[in-house]
Design a protein around this motif. Structure first.
Motif, mmCIF file in Angstrom:
data_model
loop_
_atom_site.group_PDB
_atom_site.id
_atom_site.type_symbol
_atom_site.label_atom_id
_atom_site.label_comp_id
_atom_site.label_asym_id
_atom_site.label_seq_id
_atom_site.Cartn_x
_atom_site.Cartn_y
_atom_site.Cartn_z
ATOM 1 N N GLY A 89 0.818 -1.210 0.000
ATOM 2 C CA GLY A 89 0.000 0.000 0.000
ATOM 3 C C GLY A 89 0.849 1.257 0.000
ATOM 4 O O GLY A 89 0.547 2.235 -0.698
ATOM 5 N N GLU A 90 1.924 1.230 0.766
ATOM 6 C CA GLU A 90 2.854 2.364 0.823
ATOM 7 C C GLU A 90 3.486 2.612 -0.546
ATOM 8 O O GLU A 90 3.619 3.756 -0.985
ATOM 9 C CB GLU A 90 3.930 2.048 1.865
ATOM 10 C CG GLU A 90 4.973 3.093 2.051
ATOM 11 C CD GLU A 90 6.017 2.634 3.046
ATOM 12 O OE1 GLU A 90 6.945 1.895 2.637
ATOM 13 O OE2 GLU A 90 5.920 3.011 4.228
ATOM 14 N N LEU A 91 3.848 1.545 -1.233
ATOM 15 C CA LEU A 91 4.431 1.673 -2.566
ATOM 16 C C LEU A 91 3.399 2.235 -3.549
ATOM 17 O O LEU A 91 3.717 3.120 -4.349
ATOM 18 C CB LEU A 91 4.961 0.315 -3.042
ATOM 19 C CG LEU A 91 5.603 0.268 -4.424
ATOM 20 C CD1 LEU A 91 6.749 1.271 -4.544
ATOM 21 C CD2 LEU A 91 6.102 -1.147 -4.709
ATOM 22 N N ALA A 92 2.179 1.752 -3.493
ATOM 23 C CA ALA A 92 1.120 2.271 -4.365
ATOM 24 C C ALA A 92 0.903 3.759 -4.114
ATOM 25 O O ALA A 92 0.754 4.548 -5.060
ATOM 26 C CB ALA A 92 -0.168 1.490 -4.148
ATOM 27 N N ASP A 93 0.906 4.171 -2.853
ATOM 28 C CA ASP A 93 0.752 5.594 -2.520
ATOM 29 C C ASP A 93 1.915 6.421 -3.081
ATOM 30 O O ASP A 93 1.708 7.529 -3.582
ATOM 31 C CB ASP A 93 0.669 5.787 -1.004
ATOM 32 C CG ASP A 93 -0.627 5.277 -0.411
ATOM 33 O OD1 ASP A 93 -1.595 5.038 -1.173
ATOM 34 O OD2 ASP A 93 -0.673 5.093 0.823
#
Length: 145
Positions: free
Chosen positions: A43-47
């Motif tokens: 999720g952090e990477l997608a953000d």
């Protein structure tokens, strides 16, 4: 059914079995690559990809979180909508083992978590100029310190 027909049928069945086994092995390698990250890190990477896309194009990226596929070297497609056109903006975290099998990687940007992943992809043959990394920790434990 003739002996020749049976033989052709057996050869076709064996070819299909080998193909299925190769596909299963390929998927196992890709899953192993993705299991290095927790869902929170994904999720952090997608953000991070969304922020980068907004900064560069004033567009929101749809990262296809979890949509790994062979045509993206088992990475996620990051799609951006500009005007009325939706296009692939880049590929998020492709698997180094499949870089050579994915011609799309030669023309698209690639987004990864950190320099270590960028080096793995460069070692696999990807042009380092196409790789953007976000300086994220290698492991969840690293972020707790």
């Amino acid at each position: 059914m003739s002996a020749r027909d049976r033989e052709v049928g057996l050869v076709e069945q064996e070819a299909e079995r080998q193909y299925q086994a190769a596909q299963a092995a390929e998927l196992a390698v890709a899953r192993s690559w993705w299991k290095r990250l927790t869902p929170a890190q994904c999720g952090e990477l997608a953000d991070a990809v969304n922020r980068q896309t907004w900064k560069e194009m004033a567009a929101r990226a749809e990262t296809g979180l979890g949509e790994i596929a062979p045509q993206f070297a088992y990475g996620w497609p990051a799609r951006a909508t500009v005007g009325h056109r939706r296009r692939i903006y880049g590929i998020v975290r492709p698997c180094p083992a499949f870089v050579a099998h994915c011609p799309k990687l030669l023309t698209k940007r690639v987004f990864v978590r950190n320099a270590r992943e960028a080096r793995e992809l460069a070692t696999a043959g990807l042009d380092p100029a196409r790789i953007t990394h976000f300086d994220r920790a290698n492991h969840e434990q690293d972020t707790l310190c």
